[in-house]
Write a protein that holds these residues in place. Structure first.
Motif, PDB file in Angstrom:
ATOM      1  N   ARG A 218      91.879 -10.524   5.754  1.00  0.00           N
ATOM      2  CA  ARG A 218      92.317  -9.281   6.688  1.00  0.00           C
ATOM      3  C   ARG A 218      93.540  -9.297   7.255  1.00  0.00           C
ATOM      4  O   ARG A 218      93.803  -8.562   8.017  1.00  0.00           O
ATOM      5  CB  ARG A 218      91.417  -9.185   7.726  1.00  0.00           C
ATOM      6  CG  ARG A 218      89.694  -9.126   7.260  1.00  0.00           C
ATOM      7  CD  ARG A 218      88.677  -8.825   8.450  1.00  0.00           C
ATOM      8  NE  ARG A 218      87.551  -8.716   7.773  1.00  0.00           N
ATOM      9  CZ  ARG A 218      86.639  -9.527   7.845  1.00  0.00           C
ATOM     10  NH1 ARG A 218      86.639 -10.779   8.605  1.00  0.00           N
ATOM     11  NH2 ARG A 218      85.382  -9.270   7.323  1.00  0.00           N
ATOM     12  N   ARG A 221      95.009  -5.760   7.752  1.00  0.00           N
ATOM     13  CA  ARG A 221      94.919  -5.124   9.233  1.00  0.00           C
ATOM     14  C   ARG A 221      95.587  -5.817  10.456  1.00  0.00           C
ATOM     15  O   ARG A 221      96.001  -4.998  11.191  1.00  0.00           O
ATOM     16  CB  ARG A 221      93.334  -5.083   9.350  1.00  0.00           C
ATOM     17  CG  ARG A 221      92.885  -4.431  10.694  1.00  0.00           C
ATOM     18  CD  ARG A 221      92.853  -2.940  11.022  1.00  0.00           C
ATOM     19  NE  ARG A 221      92.757  -2.394  11.978  1.00  0.00           N
ATOM     20  CZ  ARG A 221      91.407  -2.000  12.161  1.00  0.00           C
ATOM     21  NH1 ARG A 221      90.705  -1.943  11.225  1.00  0.00           N
ATOM     22  NH2 ARG A 221      91.196  -1.346  13.444  1.00  0.00           N
ATOM     23  N   TYR A 222      95.394  -7.032  10.261  1.00  0.00           N
ATOM     24  CA  TYR A 222      95.778  -7.818  11.582  1.00  0.00           C
ATOM     25  C   TYR A 222      97.169  -8.582  11.496  1.00  0.00           C
ATOM     26  O   TYR A 222      97.521  -9.304  12.638  1.00  0.00           O
ATOM     27  CB  TYR A 222      94.611  -8.733  11.990  1.00  0.00           C
ATOM     28  CG  TYR A 222      93.456  -7.949  12.173  1.00  0.00           C
ATOM     29  CD1 TYR A 222      93.261  -7.041  13.339  1.00  0.00           C
ATOM     30  CD2 TYR A 222      92.220  -8.340  11.708  1.00  0.00           C
ATOM     31  CE1 TYR A 222      92.119  -6.419  13.606  1.00  0.00           C
ATOM     32  CE2 TYR A 222      91.040  -7.664  11.786  1.00  0.00           C
ATOM     33  CZ  TYR A 222      90.890  -6.762  12.736  1.00  0.00           C
ATOM     34  OH  TYR A 222      89.642  -5.988  12.988  1.00  0.00           O
ATOM     35  N   LYS A 306      95.136   3.626   1.201  1.00  0.00           N
ATOM     36  CA  LYS A 306      96.109   3.476   2.338  1.00  0.00           C
ATOM     37  C   LYS A 306      96.679   4.943   2.955  1.00  0.00           C
ATOM     38  O   LYS A 306      96.679   4.949   4.022  1.00  0.00           O
ATOM     39  CB  LYS A 306      97.604   2.729   1.806  1.00  0.00           C
ATOM     40  CG  LYS A 306      97.590   1.466   1.585  1.00  0.00           C
ATOM     41  CD  LYS A 306      98.686   0.688   1.491  1.00  0.00           C
ATOM     42  CE  LYS A 306      99.656   1.333   0.429  1.00  0.00           C
ATOM     43  NZ  LYS A 306     101.156   0.624   0.318  1.00  0.00           N
ATOM     44  N   GLU A 311      94.238   3.914   9.450  1.00  0.00           N
ATOM     45  CA  GLU A 311      94.123   2.810  10.394  1.00  0.00           C
ATOM     46  C   GLU A 311      92.722   2.092  10.337  1.00  0.00           C
ATOM     47  O   GLU A 311      92.521   0.928  11.011  1.00  0.00           O
ATOM     48  CB  GLU A 311      94.322   3.587  11.889  1.00  0.00           C
ATOM     49  CG  GLU A 311      92.933   4.120  12.058  1.00  0.00           C
ATOM     50  CD  GLU A 311      92.772   5.545  11.421  1.00  0.00           C
ATOM     51  OE1 GLU A 311      91.744   6.364  11.787  1.00  0.00           O
ATOM     52  OE2 GLU A 311      93.674   6.130  10.801  1.00  0.00           O
ATOM     53  N   ILE A 312      91.749   2.413   9.470  1.00  0.00           N
ATOM     54  CA  ILE A 312      90.616   1.731   9.666  1.00  0.00           C
ATOM     55  C   ILE A 312      90.301   1.040   8.254  1.00  0.00           C
ATOM     56  O   ILE A 312      89.340   0.048   8.171  1.00  0.00           O
ATOM     57  CB  ILE A 312      89.297   2.955   9.347  1.00  0.00           C
ATOM     58  CG1 ILE A 312      89.220   3.515   8.106  1.00  0.00           C
ATOM     59  CG2 ILE A 312      89.154   3.651  10.643  1.00  0.00           C
ATOM     60  CD1 ILE A 312      88.005   4.391   8.028  1.00  0.00           C
ATOM     61  N   LEU A 313      91.515   0.948   7.303  1.00  0.00           N
ATOM     62  CA  LEU A 313      91.629   0.209   6.157  1.00  0.00           C
ATOM     63  C   LEU A 313      91.702  -1.341   6.629  1.00  0.00           C
ATOM     64  O   LEU A 313      92.961  -1.747   7.277  1.00  0.00           O
ATOM     65  CB  LEU A 313      92.514   0.424   5.091  1.00  0.00           C
ATOM     66  CG  LEU A 313      92.636  -0.338   3.997  1.00  0.00           C
ATOM     67  CD1 LEU A 313      91.156  -0.259   3.305  1.00  0.00           C
ATOM     68  CD2 LEU A 313      93.743   0.164   3.036  1.00  0.00           C
ATOM     69  N   SER A 314      90.768  -2.466   6.524  1.00  0.00           N
ATOM     70  CA  SER A 314      90.868  -3.833   6.884  1.00  0.00           C
ATOM     71  C   SER A 314      90.974  -4.794   5.888  1.00  0.00           C
ATOM     72  O   SER A 314      91.663  -5.745   5.937  1.00  0.00           O
ATOM     73  CB  SER A 314      89.768  -4.178   8.129  1.00  0.00           C
ATOM     74  OG  SER A 314      88.393  -3.736   7.242  1.00  0.00           O
ATOM     75  N   THR A 349      86.393  -1.142   5.713  1.00  0.00           N
ATOM     76  CA  THR A 349      86.911  -0.488   6.890  1.00  0.00           C
ATOM     77  C   THR A 349      86.255  -0.793   8.146  1.00  0.00           C
ATOM     78  O   THR A 349      85.260  -1.302   8.106  1.00  0.00           O
ATOM     79  CB  THR A 349      86.944   1.127   6.629  1.00  0.00           C
ATOM     80  OG1 THR A 349      85.418   1.340   6.693  1.00  0.00           O
ATOM     81  CG2 THR A 349      87.300   1.331   5.355  1.00  0.00           C
ATOM     82  N   SER A 350      87.258  -0.762   9.057  1.00  0.00           N
ATOM     83  CA  SER A 350      86.544  -1.310  10.169  1.00  0.00           C
ATOM     84  C   SER A 350      87.317  -0.282  11.599  1.00  0.00           C
ATOM     85  O   SER A 350      88.348  -0.131  11.506  1.00  0.00           O
ATOM     86  CB  SER A 350      87.035  -2.847  10.773  1.00  0.00           C
ATOM     87  OG  SER A 350      88.240  -3.197  10.669  1.00  0.00           O
ATOM     88  N   GLY A 351      86.491   0.133  12.522  1.00  0.00           N
ATOM     89  CA  GLY A 351      86.828   1.119  13.461  1.00  0.00           C
ATOM     90  C   GLY A 351      86.028   0.968  14.627  1.00  0.00           C
ATOM     91  O   GLY A 351      85.183   0.243  14.824  1.00  0.00           O
ATOM     92  N   ASP A 357      84.190   6.995  10.846  1.00  0.00           N
ATOM     93  CA  ASP A 357      84.731   5.853   9.759  1.00  0.00           C
ATOM     94  C   ASP A 357      83.785   5.986   8.224  1.00  0.00           C
ATOM     95  O   ASP A 357      84.452   6.019   7.430  1.00  0.00           O
ATOM     96  CB  ASP A 357      84.358   4.505  10.057  1.00  0.00           C
ATOM     97  CG  ASP A 357      85.289   4.094  11.485  1.00  0.00           C
ATOM     98  OD1 ASP A 357      86.236   4.867  11.474  1.00  0.00           O
ATOM     99  OD2 ASP A 357      85.117   3.082  11.726  1.00  0.00           O
TER     100      ASP A 357
END
Length: 822
Positions: A218, A221-222, A306, A311-314, A349-351, A357
């Motif tokens: 990940r 994302r991070y 992308k 912003e939710i693509l992890s 995806t994560s949100g 989402d």
């Protein structure tokens, strides 16, 4: 499965119940429903060979002491008996790496429980000069967490306490030995998530992932640990404790020392505590598993993801079909997609908003399907299915080694070259007869997978057994291929024993270009020697099958060190010896007999070599044509000298026999005092000091010397020269840097013939070879291209005919060229 028989789309109802989906959408969706299989480590039955036996050229550093009884008494005074492991059977898991490729011979493992105990151990070991290997979960893939010889293993698994967590700032402080999955489960209870995830999360330690700067699934994302780690507690080799665990998110009052330890792999200190910033745990997580028919489709999907998922693509993970075939065999489950596809992509995806989402993901997938970018796919409907889909990505690493073993390569590449590495390696293994479906072939397959988001590709070569034949085909080929394509040979696995032992590339490997290359023949076999910037030399064997290929034979580093001014000026092969000379006057003579023998071993101790220094700087270096121990060198200031290197039994010495001090150049511009090139026109076997030399100085002077008569030139000619070749007893060919070529008659020392359209250039590398019919083949390599000409003797003159021009990659420069005759 996303059916295209009715409508090529994914509608939003696919994320709802199966009944609702059937009622509202003409799309069938086959869901992965099997529970995730937590696989255990399964290996082919074998005994792992000691690393020291597999790599006999690696020697134990005698500066380190042997373990003695008094050492054990000290360790027993600070650790409980349960933290000291000496039993040979119990030590095996600490001596062997996770892939069972490397095995050390440690007689002692220490498992301290506090930072103070680590400090006491390192302080004592430093004073006694006892070698220490730091070890965490021992999930490393490059042999860096296990000993090679009898080093003491310091395992931090007992430092396993969560120290504190601030639920307002999201800052976690933990011991280094806490297992990653345990830390993440603890954070989950607090509504947070650890900012890194790995397939080995059930075994790897928080301190280990920081020490290796692991990237994980990940990073897209991070970000990397260099950004999320706020502070570290580290014990230095002398036992001192350095702590920045209370660091703030913003603090510019001094050097950010923690960055030195992130990715240092325990070489400058052992991490015992970590402070890390953890993001809030996503309330909505979705996973889609897709099938695609080409790498180009993967790239289009990534760009689209992308742009549209934002912003939710992890996570965006890629797997090739061969990796999934291995994984299917390993997991013994049906694959999530019924049909086979060239590539598979896992998108996560994560949100914070489930409805938002899901709609965003479904809109993206529907569009990608309608535009025929993706061909098939499944979407996880619950947590069980989500974990199951991740198994098909995370299980590839373990699936690659169940057949007997695996060679793992962890690289970063520009996305345009990302999967080409896998194709290049698979083709190379096939061409060398090593890859096949039956037991006689050592290689099962070469598979590729990784993190598209950060350009990290994992190349796994699954093997039935480890063999030197496979290793020679893979290395240094993989490292050189990655370097050539502007990549990194280590993206996240580290640079420990495996890569450092390769002697091929270092952190600056891509800049270590070939400066000199020669072709030579030994025992009817053709070889190429390449000397690279920085001091490394590799020997390759030329093979002509269906196409021409080079097989790596041997590599050595002459250790020019950090002196950027030093570089190779000459590389000469004579009587099974390779002579090299650097511009700072370092002459090395290597006896290649042991490695030119087809049955040679990898024991480099059999390679005798002599290192000599001559007056520097050196711009030209050549051997006497009749005396193998006599060398002539030219440069600046001292200008030229003749040295006699003679051997006495097994010892080589240097004997200075004569010198040319001046060359009568004082009246010319200082640039002319550099010797650009020289030819040995006539030499005798009786007196090695006596020879006729034609010497070209930089920018404009050609001179003739008789070294047995005078230090002053017998004749001279004003003419610029870059490179010279002797055509016959009395004629030489001179090329300059301004597209001119001149034929010089040595009888009267005058220009006999000229050409002004040869396209040399200031950086040209030139070679000339006589063909069997008496003609000469001239090759000139400069910027962007290589030109070939034919020189045909006609009466007393030569006819020059352009033959062919080869274009190179734009912006490249040919630093060395050799004509190969077959």
């Amino acid at each position: 499965m996303l059916s295209s028989s009715i409508k090529r789309s994914i509608c939003s109802a696919a994320r709802r119940s199966a009944v609702g989906a059937a009622q509202r959408a003409p799309v069938s969706l086959r869901l992965a429903t099997a529970n995730r299989v937590v696989s255990s480590r399964t290996y082919a039955s074998k005994v792992v060979q000691f690393t020291a036996d597999s790599y006999p050229n690696v020697k134990r550093d005698e500066r380190f002491s042997q373990l003695e009884d008094k050492d054990l008494e000290f360790f027993k005074s600070i650790l409980p008996e349960t933290s000291i492991i000496q039993d040979e059977g119990d030590l095996l898991s600490y001596n062997e790496d996770w892939m069972r490729k490397y095995r050390g011979q440690s007689k002692l493992t220490l498992k301290p429980k506090t930072t103070e105990q680590v400090s006491q151990i390192l302080k004592y070991a430093n004073e006694r000069k006892l070698a220490i290997v730091p070890q965490g979960g021992n999930t490393g893939l490059v042999g860096g967490s296990v000993p090679v010889f009898d080093e003491i293993v310091l395992n931090v698994s007992n430092l396993n306490q969560i120290r504190s967590f601030d639920s307002t700032s999201g800052i976690l402080k933990t011991d280094a030995g806490v297992v990653l999955e345990v830390a993440d489960q603890y954070l989950a209870e607090q509504g947070y998530i650890f900012p890194l995830d790995l397939g080995a999360k059930g075994s790897c330690h928080v301190g280990g992932i920081v020490a290796t700067n692991a990237g994980g699934l990940r990073l897209l994302r991070y970000g990397s640990l260099h950004g999320t780690v706020l502070g570290l507690e580290v014990v230095l080799p002398d036992g001192r404790i350095v702590s920045s665990l209370d660091a703030l998110r913003k603090d510019n009052t001094g050097y950010d020392l923690k960055q030195l330890f992130i990715g240092s792999e325990g070489t400058i200190g052992i991490i015992t505590g970590v402070s890390i910033l953890c993001p809030s745990r996503p309330k909505s997580v979705n996973v889609a598993f897709l099938g695609l028919e080409s790498y180009d489709a993967v790239m289009k999907t990534f760009v689209k993801a992308k742009n549209e998922l934002g912003e939710i693509l992890s996570a965006f993970e890629i797997m090739d079909v061969n990796s999934q075939i291995l994984n299917e065999h390993h997991l013994k489950q049906s694959h999530p997609l019924e049909d086979k596809h060239a590539f598979y992509v896992l998108i996560e995806t994560s949100g914070s908003n489930t409805t938002h989402d899901e709609e965003k993901l479904n809109t993206f997938l529907e569009s990608a399907f309608e535009n025929e970018i993706i061909n098939d796919g499944v979407i996880a409907q619950d947590e069980t299915q989500l974990k199951n889909l991740w198994t098909w990505r995370e299980g590839v690493s373990e699936a690659s080694q169940i057949g007997g073993g695996v060679y793992k390569y962890d690289c970063s590449l520009p996305l345009e070259h990302y999967y080409k590495l896998i194709d290049a390696v698979r083709n190379r293994l096939t061409e060398n007869g090593l890859l096949g479906e039956t037991e006689e072939f050592p290689v099962i397959d070469a598979v590729g997978y990784g993190h598209i988001g950060d350009g990290n590709v994992h190349l796994n070569v699954a093997v039935r057994r480890y063999t030197k034949e496979v290793e020679k085909v893979l290395e240094p080929f993989v490292y050189e291929w990655v370097s050539e394509h502007k990549g990194s040979i280590s993206a996240e696995h580290g640079l420990d024993f495996k890569i450092r032992n390769s002697t091929i590339l270092d952190k600056r490997g891509r800049d270590y270009f070939v400066q000199k290359a020669i072709v030579f023949t030994s025992q009817d076999t053709e070889y190429i020697a390449a000397a690279r910037r920085g001091g490394s030399i590799q020997i390759y064997k030329s093979c002509y099958n269906s196409n021409w290929e080079l097989i790596y034979v041997y590599g050595n580093n002459l250790n020019f060190g950090n002196d950027s001014e030093d570089h190779f000026v000459s590389l000469i092969y004579r009587d099974d010896c390779l002579h090299s000379c650097s511009c700072l006057g370092k002459v090395v003579i290597q006896n290649l007999s042991p490695i030119l023998n087809e049955n040679h071993t990898n024991d480099l101790s059999l390679l005798n070599y002599l290192s000599i220094s001559v007056a520097s700087p050196v711009s030209c270096f050549k051997l006497h044509p009749l005396h193998r121990w006599v060398a002539i060198s030219g440069g600046k200031d001292r200008e030229m000298e003749i040295n006699d290197f003679y051997a006495l039994t097994h010892f080589w010495k240097m004997k200075h026999t004569s010198s040319i001090e001046d060359l009568y150049l004082d009246k010319y511009d200082s640039d002319t005092k550099w010797v650009q090139d020289f030819l040995i026109i006539e030499a005798t076997s009786v007196n090695s000091k006596h020879m006729n030399l034609v010497v070209a100085s930089k920018f404009g002077k050609l001179m003739c010397f008789d070294t047995g008569v005078s230090m002053y030139p017998l004749d001279s000619l004003d003419i610029p020269v870059n490179k010279m070749f002797q055509l016959d007893d009395f004629k030489i060919l001179c090329l300059d840097s301004f597209n001119n070529m001149n034929l010089i008659n040595l009888r009267n020392f005058k220009v006999e013939q000229s050409w002004n359209d040869i396209e040399t250039g200031p950086l040209a590398s030139i070679d000339l070879q006589r063909e069997s019919n008496g003609d000469f083949l001239l090759a000139i390599g400069g910027k962007d291209s290589i030109k070939c000409y034919q020189l045909e003797p006609q009466f007393n003159k030569y006819k020059v005919t352009p033959l062919k021009k080869f274009n190179m990659k734009k912006g490249s420069i040919c630093s060395s060229i050799s004509i190969i005759t077959t």
